[in-house]
Write an enzyme that holds these catalytic residues in place. Structure first.
Site, PDB file in Angstrom:
ATOM      1  N   CYS A 146      75.929  22.768  47.719  1.00  0.00           N
ATOM      2  CA  CYS A 146      76.576  23.291  46.458  1.00  0.00           C
ATOM      3  C   CYS A 146      77.455  21.739  46.224  1.00  0.00           C
ATOM      4  CB  CYS A 146      77.261  24.569  45.448  1.00  0.00           C
ATOM      5  SG  CYS A 146      76.828  25.885  45.870  1.00  0.00           S
ATOM      6  N   HIS A 155      82.111  22.420  40.440  1.00  0.00           N
ATOM      7  CA  HIS A 155      81.092  23.300  40.465  1.00  0.00           C
ATOM      8  C   HIS A 155      81.011  24.614  39.571  1.00  0.00           C
ATOM      9  CE1 HIS A 155      77.866  25.034  42.443  1.00  0.00           C
ATOM     10  NE2 HIS A 155      78.934  26.316  43.440  1.00  0.00           N
ATOM     11  N   ASN A 174      74.964  30.133  39.163  1.00  0.00           N
ATOM     12  CA  ASN A 174      75.861  29.517  39.673  1.00  0.00           C
ATOM     13  C   ASN A 174      74.208  28.841  40.283  1.00  0.00           C
ATOM     14  OD1 ASN A 174      75.871  27.628  41.783  1.00  0.00           O
ATOM     15  ND2 ASN A 174      77.244  29.092  43.515  1.00  0.00           N
TER      16      ASN A 174
HETATM   17  N1  ACO Z   1      78.056  45.212  42.304  1.00  0.00           N
HETATM   18  C1  ACO Z   1      78.960  46.484  42.503  1.00  0.00           C
HETATM   19  N2  ACO Z   1      79.039  46.084  43.870  1.00  0.00           N
HETATM   20  C2  ACO Z   1      79.668  45.270  44.300  1.00  0.00           C
HETATM   21  C3  ACO Z   1      78.718  44.107  43.958  1.00  0.00           C
HETATM   22  C4  ACO Z   1      77.725  43.787  42.779  1.00  0.00           C
HETATM   23  N3  ACO Z   1      76.465  43.175  42.631  1.00  0.00           N
HETATM   24  N4  ACO Z   1      78.787  43.418  45.038  1.00  0.00           N
HETATM   25  C5  ACO Z   1      79.630  43.957  45.695  1.00  0.00           C
HETATM   26  N5  ACO Z   1      79.915  44.733  45.399  1.00  0.00           N
HETATM   27  C6  ACO Z   1      80.673  45.792  45.751  1.00  0.00           C
HETATM   28  C7  ACO Z   1      81.065  46.042  47.891  1.00  0.00           C
HETATM   29  O1  ACO Z   1      80.352  46.433  48.048  1.00  0.00           O
HETATM   30  C8  ACO Z   1      82.555  46.233  47.645  1.00  0.00           C
HETATM   31  O2  ACO Z   1      82.816  48.073  47.663  1.00  0.00           O
HETATM   32  P1  ACO Z   1      83.573  48.973  48.762  1.00  0.00           P
HETATM   33  O3  ACO Z   1      84.259  48.497  48.076  1.00  0.00           O
HETATM   34  O4  ACO Z   1      82.724  50.336  48.565  1.00  0.00           O
HETATM   35  O5  ACO Z   1      83.354  48.088  50.321  1.00  0.00           O
HETATM   36  C9  ACO Z   1      83.593  46.004  46.630  1.00  0.00           C
HETATM   37  O6  ACO Z   1      82.007  45.535  45.184  1.00  0.00           O
HETATM   38  C10 ACO Z   1      83.864  44.582  47.109  1.00  0.00           C
HETATM   39  O7  ACO Z   1      83.503  44.592  47.420  1.00  0.00           O
HETATM   40  P2  ACO Z   1      84.136  41.867  47.807  1.00  0.00           P
HETATM   41  O8  ACO Z   1      82.910  41.291  48.256  1.00  0.00           O
HETATM   42  O9  ACO Z   1      85.878  42.551  48.305  1.00  0.00           O
HETATM   43  O10 ACO Z   1      84.571  42.157  46.035  1.00  0.00           O
HETATM   44  P3  ACO Z   1      84.935  40.537  45.582  1.00  0.00           P
HETATM   45  O11 ACO Z   1      86.307  40.953  44.998  1.00  0.00           O
HETATM   46  O12 ACO Z   1      85.492  39.908  46.800  1.00  0.00           O
HETATM   47  O13 ACO Z   1      84.505  39.968  44.702  1.00  0.00           O
HETATM   48  C11 ACO Z   1      82.691  38.250  44.931  1.00  0.00           C
HETATM   49  C12 ACO Z   1      82.783  38.779  45.735  1.00  0.00           C
HETATM   50  C13 ACO Z   1      82.659  37.755  43.503  1.00  0.00           C
HETATM   51  C14 ACO Z   1      81.719  37.427  46.303  1.00  0.00           C
HETATM   52  C15 ACO Z   1      83.929  37.119  45.955  1.00  0.00           C
HETATM   53  O14 ACO Z   1      84.083  37.318  46.905  1.00  0.00           O
HETATM   54  C16 ACO Z   1      83.854  35.487  45.391  1.00  0.00           C
HETATM   55  O15 ACO Z   1      83.973  35.093  43.913  1.00  0.00           O
HETATM   56  N6  ACO Z   1      83.721  34.665  45.951  1.00  0.00           N
HETATM   57  C17 ACO Z   1      83.326  33.426  46.096  1.00  0.00           C
HETATM   58  C18 ACO Z   1      81.552  33.539  46.328  1.00  0.00           C
HETATM   59  C19 ACO Z   1      80.906  31.872  45.448  1.00  0.00           C
HETATM   60  O16 ACO Z   1      81.251  32.718  43.887  1.00  0.00           O
HETATM   61  N7  ACO Z   1      79.857  31.726  46.332  1.00  0.00           N
HETATM   62  C20 ACO Z   1      79.163  30.811  45.370  1.00  0.00           C
HETATM   63  C21 ACO Z   1      78.089  30.854  45.890  1.00  0.00           C
HETATM   64  S1  ACO Z   1      78.684  29.864  46.975  1.00  0.00           S
HETATM   65  C22 ACO Z   1      78.317  28.711  46.556  1.00  0.00           C
HETATM   66  O17 ACO Z   1      78.277  28.346  45.392  1.00  0.00           O
HETATM   67  C23 ACO Z   1      79.401  27.260  47.202  1.00  0.00           C
END
Ligand code: ACO
Length: 318
Positions: A108, A245, A275
């Site tokens: 990315c 990004h 993204n």
């Molecule tokens: N819909 C509903 N529930 C979901 C989903 C979804 N799409 N995805 C995960 N969950 C659930 C999980 O299973 C978990 O459930 P549980 O509590 O029963 O176990 C709960 O939601 C919380 O999951 P977490 O992974 O802890 O959620 P978090 O608040 O960390 O958010 C996210 C996840 C959005 C991915 C966050 O960590 C984030 O923004 N990370 C940055 C990663 C990113 O943006 N990557 C982009 C790609 S890489 C790049 O561009 C370089």
């Protein structure tokens, strides 16, 4: 280096959060509050080549030059229909250019690295006008039963034509080798000489430690941008726009808060395109320019992050 024209292209299919609830257990509310994403564009009958060519042609048209005037093509791309040849080679023929081409595969952060490379080619006299392209189809490397990653991505392409000038002020690039936090394995054909049937070779889905990516992105980009501003004697308020990004609205907000900058300095497209990997910075640049929000002389900061873990930032007077 100075930017003389920009372009972008997106697939026509708009996929809403509600549409995704048909494929896995998720909700519009979860996706919006965790990521800020409302819709994304996903390729159907278009190819990535089509998007890349359209973005390139728009950038050339905006720059008022033809493909024959380009003497280097640098393309940021992680995957497309071909392992080889490079996407830049494919685009070169399609737009009617005849210059040397190179792809960079830096996830990315790739478009910011491509801009930095273009600057070095210009600075050393290797080229005088370069097409810098980013084209990505991350929806094709999502596993569509994995809600954790599939909701995040969209496809797209963006481009900029750059030539010799005095706009590029500096850059800072960082790689902290950490392959666990975000990776995807290549599909490999087994040979008769070793066992490629183990989990290490057969699991090809994207692996992402979301919270760790979040932390590394906010920390890495904020530190790089602060370092660059200080090094060049600027404060946050001197910058017209931070072109970041577009992975997640909360990451963008985190960087904005760290820098104590005005939210108005952070244009976004993540709500509508999701993204688009390295294409996101190029697409955002093009949309900001085409909306007449950027004037010649404005200070712009570009910053990207991605698998590696890699960050890259540069500062440029438009
Ligand atoms: N819909 C509903 N529930 C979901 C989903 C979804 N799409 N995805 C995960 N969950 C659930 C999980 O299973 C978990 O459930 P549980 O509590 O029963 O176990 C709960 O939601 C919380 O999951 P977490 O992974 O802890 O959620 P978090 O608040 O960390 O958010 C996210 C996840 C959005 C991915 C966050 O960590 C984030 O923004 N990370 C940055 C990663 C990113 O943006 N990557 C982009 C790609 S890489 C790049 O561009 C370089």
């Amino acid at each position: 280096m100075k930017i003389i024209g920009t372009g972008s292209a997106l697939p026509k299919l708009v996929v809403t959060n509600d549409m995704l609830t048909k494929y896995f257990d998720t909700s519009d509310e979860w996706i919006r509050t965790r990521t800020g994403i409302e819709t994304r564009r996903i390729m159907t009958d278009e190819s990535l080549k089509d998007l890349a060519v359209a973005a390139a042609q728009r950038a050339l048209e905006a720059a008022g030059v033809t493909a024959k005037d380009i003497d280097y093509l640098v393309c940021s791309n992680v995957n497309n229909n071909y392992v080889y040849p490079s996407l830049s080679s494919i685009v070169q023929g399609a737009i009617g250019a005849s210059c040397p081409c190179i792809d960079i595969r830096n996830a990315c952060a790739g478009f910011v690295y491509a801009l930095d490379m273009a600057h070095m080619y210009l600075h050393t006299g290797r080229a005088s006008r370069i097409l810098v392209l980013a084209a990505e189809e991350p929806t094709r490397f999502c596993h569509w039963e994995h809600r954790e990653t599939s909701v995040l991505f969209g496809d797209g392409a963006g481009a900029a034509v750059v030539e010799i000038g005095d706009g590029f002020l500096g850059s800072k690039m960082t790689t902290i080798s950490n392959t666990d936090v975000l990776y995807q394995r290549q599909r490999l054909e087994p040979t008769p000489f070793e066992d490629l049937s183990s989990e290490a070779y057969t699991n090809h889905t994207m692996v992402m430690q979301g919270r760790e990516v979040f932390r590394m992105a906010v920390t890495g980009c904020s530190n790089e941008i602060s370092h660059l501003l200080t090094e060049h004697g600027f404060s946050t308020s001197d910058v017209k726009y931070f072109i970041l990004h577009q992975a997640n609205m909360r990451i963008i907000n985190g960087i904005q808060q760290y820098l104590k900058a005005d939210p108005e300095q952070f244009p976004t497209t993540v709500q509508k395109y999701g993204n688009t990997s390295s294409a996101s910075v190029a697409i955002l640049l093009d949309e900001t320019v085409r909306a007449n929000k950027v004037q010649r002389g404005d200070l712009l900061v570009f910053s990207g992050f991605g698998a590696g873990f890699t960050t890259g930032s540069c500062i440029l007077r438009y």
